[in-house]
Design an enzyme around this catalytic site. Structure first.
Site, PDB file in Angstrom:
ATOM      1  N   GLU A 259      -2.540  -4.252  -8.665  1.00 33.27           N
ATOM      2  CA  GLU A 259      -1.116  -4.360  -8.331  1.00 33.27           C
ATOM      3  C   GLU A 259      -1.084  -4.923  -6.929  1.00 33.27           C
ATOM      4  OE1 GLU A 259       0.996  -3.817 -10.543  1.00 33.27           O
ATOM      5  OE2 GLU A 259      -0.230  -2.691 -11.941  1.00 33.27           O
ATOM      6  N   CYS A 298       5.945  -2.408  -1.971  1.00 30.97           N
ATOM      7  CA  CYS A 298       5.529  -3.583  -2.737  1.00 30.97           C
ATOM      8  C   CYS A 298       6.694  -4.140  -3.536  1.00 30.97           C
ATOM      9  CB  CYS A 298       4.392  -3.196  -3.669  1.00 30.97           C
ATOM     10  SG  CYS A 298       4.806  -1.799  -4.721  1.00 30.97           S
TER      11      CYS A 298
HETATM   12  P1  NAP Z   1      -4.997  -4.351   1.744  1.00 32.56           P
HETATM   13  O1  NAP Z   1      -5.347  -4.704   3.120  1.00 32.56           O
HETATM   14  O2  NAP Z   1      -5.187  -5.368   0.693  1.00 32.56           O
HETATM   15  O3  NAP Z   1      -5.833  -3.036   1.421  1.00 32.56           O
HETATM   16  C1  NAP Z   1      -5.679  -2.383   0.204  1.00 32.56           C
HETATM   17  C2  NAP Z   1      -6.836  -1.431  -0.002  1.00 32.56           C
HETATM   18  O4  NAP Z   1      -8.025  -2.176  -0.214  1.00 32.56           O
HETATM   19  C3  NAP Z   1      -7.111  -0.512   1.163  1.00 32.56           C
HETATM   20  O5  NAP Z   1      -7.492   0.740   0.681  1.00 32.56           O
HETATM   21  C4  NAP Z   1      -8.269  -1.185   1.847  1.00 32.56           C
HETATM   22  O6  NAP Z   1      -9.042  -0.302   2.607  1.00 32.56           O
HETATM   23  C5  NAP Z   1      -9.036  -1.677   0.655  1.00 32.56           C
HETATM   24  N1  NAP Z   1      -9.968  -2.735   0.944  1.00 32.56           N
HETATM   25  C6  NAP Z   1      -9.813  -3.807   1.753  1.00 32.56           C
HETATM   26  N2  NAP Z   1     -10.910  -4.557   1.717  1.00 32.56           N
HETATM   27  C7  NAP Z   1     -11.800  -3.947   0.908  1.00 32.56           C
HETATM   28  C8  NAP Z   1     -13.117  -4.213   0.491  1.00 32.56           C
HETATM   29  N3  NAP Z   1     -13.766  -5.293   0.902  1.00 32.56           N
HETATM   30  N4  NAP Z   1     -13.715  -3.357  -0.361  1.00 32.56           N
HETATM   31  C9  NAP Z   1     -13.074  -2.269  -0.817  1.00 32.56           C
HETATM   32  N5  NAP Z   1     -11.832  -1.951  -0.438  1.00 32.56           N
HETATM   33  C10 NAP Z   1     -11.198  -2.780   0.407  1.00 32.56           C
HETATM   34  O7  NAP Z   1      -3.490  -3.875   1.633  1.00 32.56           O
HETATM   35  P2  NAP Z   1      -2.712  -2.873   2.571  1.00 32.56           P
HETATM   36  O8  NAP Z   1      -2.527  -3.553   3.876  1.00 32.56           O
HETATM   37  O9  NAP Z   1      -3.307  -1.527   2.545  1.00 32.56           O
HETATM   38  O10 NAP Z   1      -1.329  -2.775   1.803  1.00 32.56           O
HETATM   39  C11 NAP Z   1      -0.307  -3.710   1.951  1.00 32.56           C
HETATM   40  C12 NAP Z   1      -0.258  -4.659   0.796  1.00 32.56           C
HETATM   41  O11 NAP Z   1      -0.306  -3.948  -0.418  1.00 32.56           O
HETATM   42  C13 NAP Z   1       1.023  -5.445   0.750  1.00 32.56           C
HETATM   43  O12 NAP Z   1       0.695  -6.786   0.577  1.00 32.56           O
HETATM   44  C14 NAP Z   1       1.757  -4.900  -0.458  1.00 32.56           C
HETATM   45  O13 NAP Z   1       2.552  -5.856  -1.112  1.00 32.56           O
HETATM   46  C15 NAP Z   1       0.671  -4.431  -1.328  1.00 32.56           C
HETATM   47  N6  NAP Z   1       1.109  -3.346  -2.175  1.00 32.56           N
HETATM   48  C16 NAP Z   1       1.255  -3.576  -3.502  1.00 32.56           C
HETATM   49  C17 NAP Z   1       1.671  -2.554  -4.330  1.00 32.56           C
HETATM   50  C18 NAP Z   1       1.847  -2.758  -5.819  1.00 32.56           C
HETATM   51  O14 NAP Z   1       1.985  -1.789  -6.542  1.00 32.56           O
HETATM   52  N7  NAP Z   1       1.847  -3.962  -6.280  1.00 32.56           N
HETATM   53  C19 NAP Z   1       1.922  -1.294  -3.802  1.00 32.56           C
HETATM   54  C20 NAP Z   1       1.763  -1.098  -2.461  1.00 32.56           C
HETATM   55  C21 NAP Z   1       1.351  -2.129  -1.643  1.00 32.56           C
HETATM   56  P3  NAP Z   1      -9.003  -0.314   4.204  1.00 32.56           P
HETATM   57  O15 NAP Z   1      -7.631   0.131   4.591  1.00 32.56           O
HETATM   58  O16 NAP Z   1     -10.056   0.628   4.599  1.00 32.56           O
HETATM   59  O17 NAP Z   1      -9.261  -1.731   4.624  1.00 32.56           O
END
Ligand code: NAP
Length: 686
Positions: A259, A298
């Site tokens: 997602e 999101c």
């Molecule tokens: P993100 O930077 O993509 O991180 C998401 C998750 O992935 C975090 O737990 C992050 O951990 C982990 N992650 C990052 N790199 C990784 C890797 N190489 N290996 C394993 N895990 C890794 O997103 P965010 O900044 O937390 O959230 C914001 C984004 O999420 C926005 O773009 C929003 O649109 C989207 N979002 C979508 C939904 C939906 O349901 N579609 C819901 C909520 C949010 P770390 O924090 O430790 O890096």
């Protein structure tokens, strides 16, 4: 640095570990340290081994119904301790109302899955997905599908914005399905997920190994997964793309549900005028989506399609509303919008906003928005609500591509509805769109086109608004996910979310063998017949396949007349000889509901006994007509038993028994076929 803040520990292989502080996580409003991650590297091999052994074993020692019950108990437990979660939640910048969505929304999702499991899943760990298809001419060889729990680990990776709901909405379906999980929250708000997981484990009702937690990096975790495991991801499209391409996940075919971010739309249809209720509702929805969680959702509305002639009126309405939002420290009860979750997010939002500003005018400038006393942009991650206007949206690519993950939205004027829908589609796949209209024909046309590019569409009008859950709220019973850029996943959606964690397998064999596998009676399988009427048996005593063939009854004209009198159903097919003769049946026939009633009369055991109630019929089909003079009889067979661990008001245990009913005529032709659902008492209290 001396630390009197907690070091968040990971929980792997049945142990909390990590003492050395690493990254300090700050309160979003004050910038004061709230917690820190730990420096020690987790042993993911041990965590996976633990989940695959103890976790799977403990979860499969329970069945679907028992796991549903545990979810219910867990939701109650978390409800009782929700205040400790609220206390942590304010560090993320969430107001009480924002926290409610995350915390109580998450708990409600657990509870919804508990009910879903109790109502729709069987006892046992095999879910039968019918129908049974006959694969041979004589009925000796049949096929059907079963779904069974995968014997691996679900790795749940979450975004920073919903540290509670994000985990619980994934945990609930995977737990119900019988899969242990490893939760990996986003680091910046991981203190809240840590508090949740501690509380979940303290409850004591989760099987050992069914829930583990990783604070910080996932290290080599994904490289160690295999084909029985599954990854569910919520976060940015960029991270989703990177993780999806992990060579180990690809080579081992590990399912990856994503997602991701999404440039959701709200479309004000051309039929809505400023004086209509829908105009105001539309404006309210936009402002709510900008304000709640400071736009860090999101599902938040990023692009607002407005008929060009209504642009000024809508801009004015939104300016008025945005200017009234009280932005400040969420600990203060009059604050309506808190800061972003971290300074890093603030920097990101301001940078992305600059990109959009190049091609947009400012309708409401968040930079000028006053903050409540005590809220400082330097220490806290505050960003004021900002409304932009892109005059030529079809010519500006960035407006459809750059997600500003904060309280920022852009007006996109359009000239006709098809143009608005094309603009919405430029998001390349989104989670949700709202279409505000008073006109059903507009809704029908627009939704069909918008559906191609969205996982969910909300039609907003005055009637729906009385009870609407709003644009931004994913619901456990409806799909949450979206095509294309939004990740292509289906995170929620009732039973669909549970089946992500189950393996679907086709089973072929004789009816008796397939019946034994699916745990249900299948027509053609061996039956058990005895002198004891099945309705006289208690729930525990009743066996699947136990069957009764009734005596016969010849249907007379008097039956039809009497049934017409009782029911008031004088349909020509039963009472008009001439019309009935001209019908496809060529003569008068008995009411279908008479056949049902007569069958009940044939198979019922009238004296008080263990059958407590008949509460419905499923799959009813009248297959052949019953004519005057036909002789019918019924076969009643115990098809399925579901033990929901329920008791009646007197504390007596009871279960649900589904009976297969076949009604046949003198030529052995099936005339009616259906399932009856009954509540049957247990002999022993449960
Ligand atoms: P993100 O930077 O993509 O991180 C998401 C998750 O992935 C975090 O737990 C992050 O951990 C982990 N992650 C990052 N790199 C990784 C890797 N190489 N290996 C394993 N895990 C890794 O997103 P965010 O900044 O937390 O959230 C914001 C984004 O999420 C926005 O773009 C929003 O649109 C989207 N979002 C979508 C939904 C939906 O349901 N579609 C819901 C909520 C949010 P770390 O924090 O430790 O890096």
């Amino acid at each position: 640095m001396t630390m009197d803040i907690p070091v968040l520990q990971s929980y792997l292989a049945d142990q909390w570990f990590g003492r050395e502080p690493l990254d300090v996580l700050l309160d979003a409003s004050s910038g004061v340290a709230a917690a820190s991650t730990h420096a020690e590297k987790p042993d993911f091999a041990a965590g996976l081994h633990h989940a695959r052994r103890q976790g799977v074993h403990g979860l499969l020692a329970l069945d679907f119904q028992e796991r549903a019950q545990r979810l219910k108990q867990l939701s109650k437990h978390l409800s009782e301790h929700k205040e400790e979660l609220y206390a942590w939640s304010t560090h993320t910048g969430a107001t009480r109302a924002d926290g409610w969505i995350d915390i109580e929304g998450g708990i409600a999702t657990l509870s919804a899955y508990a009910s879903l499991g109790s109502n729709e899943l069987p006892s046992g760990n095999v879910l039968h997905e019918g129908p049974v298809v006959s694969l041979g001419r004589k009925g000796h060889f049949v096929g059907s599908h079963i779904l069974v729990p995968r014997e691996g680990v679900a790795v749940h990776i979450d975004a920073f914005n919903f540290p509670i709901w994000g985990l619980l909405e994934k945990f609930a379906p995977s737990f119900l399905a019988g899969m242990p999980c490893i939760a990996k929250p986003a680091t910046s708000t991981s203190y809240l997920t840590w508090a949740l997981v501690r509380r979940m484990l303290q409850w004591g009702g989760l099987p050992v190994g069914s829930l583990q937690l990783v604070i910080g990096s996932t290290g080599d975790l994904l490289d160690r997964l295999d084909g029985q495991d599954i990854v569910t991801f919520t976060g940015s499209a960029a991270t989703a793309a990177k993780l999806r391409a992990n060579p180990n996940l690809l080579s081992r075919g590990v399912p990856f549900n994503a997602e991701a971010d999404s440039l959701n739309s709200a479309i004000l249809a051309p039929d809505v005028k400023p004086e209509d209720a829908e105009f105001e509702l539309f404006a309210e929805e936009i402002v709510r989506e900008m304000r709640v969680k400071a736009g860090q959702k999101c599902t938040a509305i990023r692009r607002i399609m407005v008929p060009r002639r209504q642009l000024e009126a809508l801009s004015q309405r939104l300016r008025e509303k945005l200017s009234k939002i009280v932005v400040g420290d969420p600990r203060s009860s009059d604050v309506q919008m808190g800061p972003l979750a971290s300074k890093a997010q603030q920097a990101d939002v301001l940078a992305q906003l600059q990109r959009l500003r190049k091609d947009c005018a400012t309708v409401y400038d968040g930079g000028e928005h006053p903050f409540a006393p005590g809220a400082h942009a330097q220490t806290g991650a505050f960003v004021g609500p900002t409304l932009l206007l892109c005059e030529r949206p079809s010519e500006v690519a960035e407006i459809h591509d750059v997600e500003v993950f904060g309280p920022v939205s852009t007006l996109l004027p359009y000239d006709d509805m098809d143009e608005a829908l094309e603009l919405a589609a430029r998001g390349q796949g989104s989670l949700v769109a709202t279409i505000a209209t008073r006109d059903a024909a507009t809704a029908s046309h627009a939704v069909r086109r918008a559906a191609v590019h969205h996982g969910r569409v909300l039609i907003l009008d005055a009637q729906a608004a009385q009870e609407s859950t709003g644009h931004g709220a994913p619901l456990p019973m409806l799909k949450h996910g979206g095509p294309g850029r939004a990740g292509g996943g289906e995170e929620l959606g009732g039973l669909r979310a549970v089946t992500h964690y189950l393996q679907r397998t086709a089973v072929q064999g004789s009816p008796s063998m397939v019946a034994a596998v699916v745990g249900e009676y299948i027509r053609g399988a061996a039956r058990i017949e005895s002198d004891v009427h099945p309705f006289r048996r208690h729930f525990e005593e009743l066996q699947i396949g136990e069957s009764l063939l009734t005596h016969r009854r010849t249907v007379t004209e008097a039956d039809i007349v009497a049934f017409g009198g009782i029911s008031g159903d004088y349909f020509y097919m039963h009472f008009d000889e001439i019309a009935a003769r001209q019908s496809p049946f060529g003569q008068r026939i008995a009411h279908g509901y008479f056949v049902l009633s007569a069958a009940a009369g044939l198979f019922v055991s009238p004296a008080p006994g263990p059958v407590l109630a008949n509460y419905g019929l499923d799959t009813l089909r009248f297959i052949k007509p019953v004519r005057i003079g036909d002789t019918i009889r019924a076969r009643l067979t115990c098809k399925r038993k579901t033990d929901r661990r329920k008791t009646d008001a007197q504390g007596r245990g009871q279960g649900v028994v589904t009976w297969d009913v076949e009604v046949r005529n003198q030529d052995e032709d099936l005339v009616a076929s259906y399932d009856i659902l009954t509540l049957v008492a247990k002999r022993n209290a449960d």
